[in-house]
Scaffold this motif. Structure first.
Motif, PDB file in Angstrom:
ATOM      1  N   GLU A 166       0.829  -1.204   0.000  1.00 17.67           N
ATOM      2  CA  GLU A 166       0.000   0.000   0.000  1.00 17.67           C
ATOM      3  C   GLU A 166       0.866   1.257   0.000  1.00 17.67           C
ATOM      4  OE1 GLU A 166      -3.528   0.429   2.736  1.00 17.67           O
ATOM      5  OE2 GLU A 166      -2.190   1.922   3.625  1.00 17.67           O
ATOM      6  N   GLY A 167       0.456   2.231  -0.805  1.00 19.14           N
ATOM      7  CA  GLY A 167       1.076   3.546  -0.777  1.00 19.14           C
ATOM      8  C   GLY A 167       2.452   3.646  -1.398  1.00 19.14           C
ATOM      9  N   VAL A 168       2.926   2.590  -2.051  1.00 18.15           N
ATOM     10  CA  VAL A 168       4.252   2.636  -2.676  1.00 18.15           C
ATOM     11  C   VAL A 168       4.226   3.589  -3.868  1.00 18.15           C
ATOM     12  CG1 VAL A 168       5.924   1.287  -4.036  1.00 18.15           C
ATOM     13  CG2 VAL A 168       4.985   0.352  -1.907  1.00 18.15           C
ATOM     14  N   GLN A 169       5.300   4.355  -4.025  1.00 18.59           N
ATOM     15  CA  GLN A 169       5.487   5.216  -5.190  1.00 18.59           C
ATOM     16  C   GLN A 169       6.670   4.695  -5.990  1.00 18.59           C
ATOM     17  OE1 GLN A 169       5.836   8.970  -2.903  1.00 18.59           O
ATOM     18  NE2 GLN A 169       4.412   9.744  -4.427  1.00 18.59           N
ATOM     19  N   ILE A 170       6.421   4.365  -7.243  1.00 18.55           N
ATOM     20  CA  ILE A 170       7.482   3.981  -8.173  1.00 18.55           C
ATOM     21  C   ILE A 170       7.497   5.070  -9.231  1.00 18.55           C
ATOM     22  CG2 ILE A 170       8.237   2.274  -9.865  1.00 18.55           C
ATOM     23  CD1 ILE A 170       6.801   0.159  -8.122  1.00 18.55           C
ATOM     24  N   THR A 171       8.578   5.808  -9.305  1.00 17.01           N
ATOM     25  CA  THR A 171       8.612   7.022 -10.117  1.00 17.01           C
ATOM     26  C   THR A 171       8.665   6.680 -11.606  1.00 17.01           C
ATOM     27  OG1 THR A 171      10.991   7.172  -9.737  1.00 17.01           O
ATOM     28  CG2 THR A 171       9.567   8.444  -8.266  1.00 17.01           C
ATOM     29  N   ASN A 172       9.741   7.006 -12.298  1.00 16.65           N
ATOM     30  CA  ASN A 172       9.845   6.787 -13.741  1.00 16.65           C
ATOM     31  C   ASN A 172      11.159   6.089 -14.079  1.00 16.65           C
ATOM     32  OD1 ASN A 172       7.418   8.392 -14.261  1.00 16.65           O
ATOM     33  ND2 ASN A 172       8.694  10.124 -13.679  1.00 16.65           N
ATOM     34  N   PHE A 173      11.153   5.320 -15.163  1.00 19.89           N
ATOM     35  CA  PHE A 173      12.354   4.646 -15.666  1.00 19.89           C
ATOM     36  C   PHE A 173      12.955   3.695 -14.630  1.00 19.89           C
ATOM     37  CE2 PHE A 173      11.997   8.698 -17.910  1.00 19.89           C
ATOM     38  CZ  PHE A 173      11.955   8.254 -19.229  1.00 19.89           C
ATOM     39  N   VAL A 174      12.080   2.990 -13.901  1.00 21.54           N
ATOM     40  CA  VAL A 174      12.503   2.015 -12.891  1.00 21.54           C
ATOM     41  C   VAL A 174      12.402   0.611 -13.485  1.00 21.54           C
ATOM     42  CG1 VAL A 174      11.896   0.986 -10.657  1.00 21.54           C
ATOM     43  CG2 VAL A 174      11.851   3.476 -10.943  1.00 21.54           C
ATOM     44  N   ASN A 175      13.390  -0.239 -13.183  1.00 21.93           N
ATOM     45  CA  ASN A 175      13.358  -1.649 -13.579  1.00 21.93           C
ATOM     46  C   ASN A 175      13.249  -2.508 -12.332  1.00 21.93           C
ATOM     47  OD1 ASN A 175      13.937  -1.564 -16.517  1.00 21.93           O
ATOM     48  ND2 ASN A 175      15.790  -0.553 -15.819  1.00 21.93           N
ATOM     49  N   ILE A 176      12.244  -3.379 -12.324  1.00 19.98           N
ATOM     50  CA  ILE A 176      12.103  -4.355 -11.246  1.00 19.98           C
ATOM     51  C   ILE A 176      12.064  -5.723 -11.909  1.00 19.98           C
ATOM     52  CG2 ILE A 176      10.689  -5.173  -9.336  1.00 19.98           C
ATOM     53  CD1 ILE A 176       9.596  -2.322  -9.049  1.00 19.98           C
ATOM     54  N   VAL A 177      13.042  -6.562 -11.580  1.00 16.16           N
ATOM     55  CA  VAL A 177      13.135  -7.856 -12.251  1.00 16.16           C
ATOM     56  C   VAL A 177      13.061  -8.988 -11.231  1.00 16.16           C
ATOM     57  CG1 VAL A 177      14.405  -6.977 -14.231  1.00 16.16           C
ATOM     58  CG2 VAL A 177      15.675  -7.757 -12.247  1.00 16.16           C
ATOM     59  N   THR A 178      12.388 -10.066 -11.615  1.00 19.79           N
ATOM     60  CA  THR A 178      12.285 -11.247 -10.755  1.00 19.79           C
ATOM     61  C   THR A 178      13.018 -12.434 -11.347  1.00 19.79           C
ATOM     62  OG1 THR A 178      10.161 -11.929 -11.717  1.00 19.79           O
ATOM     63  CG2 THR A 178      10.081 -10.473  -9.788  1.00 19.79           C
ATOM     64  N   HIS A 179      13.748 -12.194 -12.418  1.00 20.04           N
ATOM     65  CA  HIS A 179      14.594 -13.262 -12.967  1.00 20.04           C
ATOM     66  C   HIS A 179      15.826 -12.643 -13.616  1.00 20.04           C
ATOM     67  CE1 HIS A 179      12.998 -12.160 -16.913  1.00 20.04           C
ATOM     68  NE2 HIS A 179      13.994 -12.861 -17.431  1.00 20.04           N
ATOM     69  N   SER A 180      16.850 -13.466 -13.785  1.00 18.15           N
ATOM     70  CA  SER A 180      18.068 -13.033 -14.464  1.00 18.15           C
ATOM     71  C   SER A 180      18.650 -14.230 -15.201  1.00 18.15           C
ATOM     72  CB  SER A 180      19.075 -12.484 -13.452  1.00 18.15           C
ATOM     73  OG  SER A 180      20.285 -12.153 -14.103  1.00 18.15           O
ATOM     74  N   SER A 181      18.877 -14.072 -16.502  1.00 19.05           N
ATOM     75  CA  SER A 181      19.373 -15.190 -17.313  1.00 19.05           C
ATOM     76  C   SER A 181      20.733 -14.914 -17.949  1.00 19.05           C
ATOM     77  CB  SER A 181      18.351 -15.513 -18.406  1.00 19.05           C
ATOM     78  OG  SER A 181      18.141 -14.377 -19.224  1.00 19.05           O
ATOM     79  N   HIS A 182      21.365 -13.773 -17.649  1.00 12.97           N
ATOM     80  CA  HIS A 182      22.587 -13.427 -18.373  1.00 12.97           C
ATOM     81  C   HIS A 182      23.722 -14.421 -18.119  1.00 12.97           C
ATOM     82  CE1 HIS A 182      24.941 -11.532 -15.047  1.00 12.97           C
ATOM     83  NE2 HIS A 182      23.737 -11.313 -14.550  1.00 12.97           N
TER      84      HIS A 182
END
Length: 201
Positions: free
Chosen positions: A73-89
Motif C-alpha cells: 500500500e502507498g508505494v510510489q514507483i517514479t519513472n524509468f525504474v526496472n524491477i526484475v524477478t529473474h536473471s538469465s545473463h
C-alpha cells in the motif's frame, strides 16, 4: 495552422498514452480505487503482480512479475525504474546457442520474487533485482541498484545500494509541525518516529 495541429496532436497523445487514471484491480479482482499505473509502464507476468491500494507507478517503468512481485500500500514507483524477478545473463553465457533448447534445470538462472513494503519510494532510474525485499517506509534514491534486503525506514543509494540514513528523523520533525497527522502515520507504520537532534536527512 501547423501549430494548431501540433497542439491537437500533443493533446491527443497525452489523452491516449500518458494519462494517469485512478482505479486498478488485483489478480483476485478486488478493486484498488486509488491505485494508478501509467500506460507507458510495461508489466510482464501480470498474474504474479500483487498490488496494494494507493500505489502510484509512473511512466516508462519495466515490472517483471513472472516470479512474483508484491507492491505494498502507498508505494510510489517514479519513472524509468526496472524491477526484475529473474536473471538469465549468466545462463546465456554458459550455454550460448544451446540456451533456447536446453533441457532440465538451467545453470546460473536466477528466479526469485520481489517485495516492496508499504509507503516506500523508488526513485527514478533505479533497478530492483530478483529476490530483493524492501521494507516499509524506505526511500530508494535515484539511480540506485538494490539487491537483497533493505530494512524498514532506510534511505538507500548507490550501486549497489547502501543505507545512508533513516526517514524517521525527518518524519519526526514533520510530525512535530503537524501533530494532527500522527494517527495517519501510525496506521501504516505501527509506531511514531521518535524526535531526534540528528542533522536533517
Amino acid at each position: 495552422m501547423r501549430a494548431l495541429l501540433n497542439r491537437w496532436r500533443r493533446w491527443l497523445w497525452r489523452q491516449m498514452l500518458y494519462r494517469m487514471v485512478f482505479g486498478e484491480k488485483d489478480p483476485l479482482g478486488r478493486s484498488l480505487p486509488h491505485t494508478r499505473i501509467a500506460p507507458s509502464t510495461c508489466i510482464e507476468g501480470e498474474a504474479g503482480l500483487e498490488l496494494g491500494d494507493h500505489v502510484f507507478i509512473g511512466q516508462f517503468n519495466f515490472l517483471d512479475a513472472a516470479a512474483g512481485l508484491r507492491i505494498g500500500e502507498g508505494v510510489q514507483i517514479t519513472n524509468f525504474v526496472n524491477i526484475v524477478t529473474h536473471s538469465s545473463h549468466r545462463s546465456l553465457r554458459l550455454l550460448g546457442r544451446t540456451y533456447a533448447n536446453y533441457k532440465g534445470k538451467i545453470p546460473g538462472y536466477v528466479r526469485a520474487p520481489v517485495e516492496i513494503g508499504a509507503y516506500s519510494f523508488i526513485g527514478p532510474h533505479s533497478t530492483i533485482e530478483a529476490g530483493s525485499c524492501i521494507g516499509k517506509g524506505v526511500v530508494v534514491c535515484a539511480h540506485s541498484r538494490v539487491r537483497g534486503s533493505v530494512a524498514d525506514f532506510a534511505i538507500v543509494t548507490g550501486s549497489p545500494a547502501r543505507a545512508v540514513g533513516d526517514v524517521r528523523h525527518a518524519d519526526a520533525r514533520l510530525l512535530e509541525q503537524y501533530p494532527e497527522l500522527a494517527e495517519h502515520y501510525r496506521a501504516w507504520a505501527g509506531e511514531l518516529p521518535q524526535p531526534t537532534t540528528k542533522a536533517p536527512d
